[in-house]
Design an enzyme around this catalytic site. Sequence first.
Site, PDB file in Angstrom:
ATOM      1  N   LYS A  48       0.789  -1.234   0.000  1.00  0.00           N
ATOM      2  CA  LYS A  48       0.000   0.000   0.000  1.00  0.00           C
ATOM      3  C   LYS A  48       0.820   1.284   0.000  1.00  0.00           C
ATOM      4  CE  LYS A  48      -3.277  -1.214  -0.717  1.00  0.00           C
ATOM      5  NZ  LYS A  48      -3.451  -1.934  -2.029  1.00  0.00           N
ATOM      6  N   HIS A 108       7.137  -7.408  -1.985  1.00  0.00           N
ATOM      7  CA  HIS A 108       6.843  -6.737  -0.714  1.00  0.00           C
ATOM      8  C   HIS A 108       7.705  -7.325   0.404  1.00  0.00           C
ATOM      9  CE1 HIS A 108       3.546  -4.500  -2.289  1.00  0.00           C
ATOM     10  NE2 HIS A 108       2.646  -5.460  -2.294  1.00  0.00           N
ATOM     11  N   SER A 138      -4.833   2.591   4.272  1.00  0.00           N
ATOM     12  CA  SER A 138      -4.977   1.948   2.965  1.00  0.00           C
ATOM     13  C   SER A 138      -4.994   0.423   3.115  1.00  0.00           C
ATOM     14  CB  SER A 138      -3.811   2.392   2.067  1.00  0.00           C
ATOM     15  OG  SER A 138      -3.929   1.837   0.786  1.00  0.00           O
TER      16      SER A 138
HETATM   17  P1  A3P Z   1      -5.128   4.502  -1.019  1.00  0.00           P
HETATM   18  O1  A3P Z   1      -5.736   3.243  -0.504  1.00  0.00           O
HETATM   19  O2  A3P Z   1      -4.660   5.413   0.083  1.00  0.00           O
HETATM   20  O3  A3P Z   1      -5.972   5.228  -2.009  1.00  0.00           O
HETATM   21  P2  A3P Z   1      -0.076  -0.383  -3.723  1.00  0.00           P
HETATM   22  O4  A3P Z   1      -0.047  -0.239  -5.205  1.00  0.00           O
HETATM   23  O5  A3P Z   1       1.273  -0.411  -3.090  1.00  0.00           O
HETATM   24  O6  A3P Z   1      -0.964  -1.496  -3.287  1.00  0.00           O
HETATM   25  O7  A3P Z   1      -0.689   0.969  -3.136  1.00  0.00           O
HETATM   26  C1  A3P Z   1      -2.035   1.289  -3.320  1.00  0.00           C
HETATM   27  C2  A3P Z   1      -2.239   2.710  -2.871  1.00  0.00           C
HETATM   28  O8  A3P Z   1      -1.634   3.589  -3.838  1.00  0.00           O
HETATM   29  C3  A3P Z   1      -3.715   3.093  -2.805  1.00  0.00           C
HETATM   30  O9  A3P Z   1      -3.775   4.104  -1.804  1.00  0.00           O
HETATM   31  C4  A3P Z   1      -3.917   3.637  -4.203  1.00  0.00           C
HETATM   32  O10 A3P Z   1      -5.055   4.459  -4.344  1.00  0.00           O
HETATM   33  C5  A3P Z   1      -2.632   4.437  -4.376  1.00  0.00           C
HETATM   34  N1  A3P Z   1      -2.305   4.733  -5.773  1.00  0.00           N
HETATM   35  C6  A3P Z   1      -2.301   3.895  -6.828  1.00  0.00           C
HETATM   36  N2  A3P Z   1      -1.999   4.541  -7.968  1.00  0.00           N
HETATM   37  C7  A3P Z   1      -1.796   5.844  -7.621  1.00  0.00           C
HETATM   38  C8  A3P Z   1      -1.487   7.018  -8.364  1.00  0.00           C
HETATM   39  N3  A3P Z   1      -1.315   6.987  -9.669  1.00  0.00           N
HETATM   40  N4  A3P Z   1      -1.394   8.186  -7.681  1.00  0.00           N
HETATM   41  C9  A3P Z   1      -1.575   8.226  -6.343  1.00  0.00           C
HETATM   42  N5  A3P Z   1      -1.874   7.156  -5.588  1.00  0.00           N
HETATM   43  C10 A3P Z   1      -1.992   5.961  -6.224  1.00  0.00           C
END
Ligand code: A3P
Length: 295
Positions: A48, A108, A138
Amino acid sequence: MQPAEETQRPALIPIRGVPMIKYFAENWGEVEGFQAQPDDLLISTYPKSGTTWISEIVDMIYNDGDTEKCKREAIYMRVPFLEFAVPGIPTGVELLQKRPSRRLVKTHLPVQLLPESFWEQDCKMIYMARNAKDVAVSYYYFYQMAKVHPDPGSWDHFLDDFTAGRVSFGSWHQHVRGWWEKRREHRMLYLFYEDMKEDPRREIRKVLEFLGRPPSEGLVEAIAQHTSFTKMKQNFMANYKTIPTSVMDHSISPFMRKGVTGDWKNQFTVAQNERFDADYERQMEGTDLSFRMEI
Ligand code: A3P
């Protein structure tokens, strides 16, 4: 392929003391013995922390900013997840073994669990970190929608588990600290989600430089636009909507949820925040690594 029915919410299993999704733990031998190649690029994050975001940015760089090429396959095929395993779906290692060279590899894993071959082959690595409070929030919503995780229980309960490292991939504090120390002796670019939010073009230039690519303004602009939150949320090859609902249920909480810094303020109570801060100070003592909880 459809995953088998029994993929619902099994308890975590520790691997060398680090709690792991059951199916990942059961496949650990394959991961541990993974053979990295010198031109593999590792993208490492605590869950996340913007993994999908930085993965899409790097794939755009690898494809010279060609957005159509980056829509050829889902992100989890373009950048396979090393330790991924769920019954009935090809494992991350299986996908990686079929990829042509110059592979992009997502992980991860905490630094001490990374397969030895990545160090032996001196692979380049990009680590992306995000502040603990936004990660906790998140992760709480992700636990609910991604059913390979145990039931997170209430937010208060989950926050306690997160603080104590009783969640999948273990302690956030140890993860960000472990990779931060390792960067001193290895070819690693350590990035922050908050910096990327603040000025994506600046951070994209850093990635280009690290990968030895000329930072042409046209390319930087194309990448910044294609990887904006709004664009990625709509992009089926980036938003995980192609995963079966039995594994990820976007009606509970979308994978592309809010994509902001500071959302924790809408979730933490004053008491939770005070407790978290006190513990944070203890767990982060002695490091020069610091995070911005808002921008
Ligand atoms: P939130 O749940 O706070 O919205 P991962 O890819 O490591 O699983 O992380 C997911 C998190 O990154 C989520 O956060 C998601 O919305 C956010 N995320 C994914 N793409 C993004 C982007 N282009 N810009 C900003 N945040 C992004």
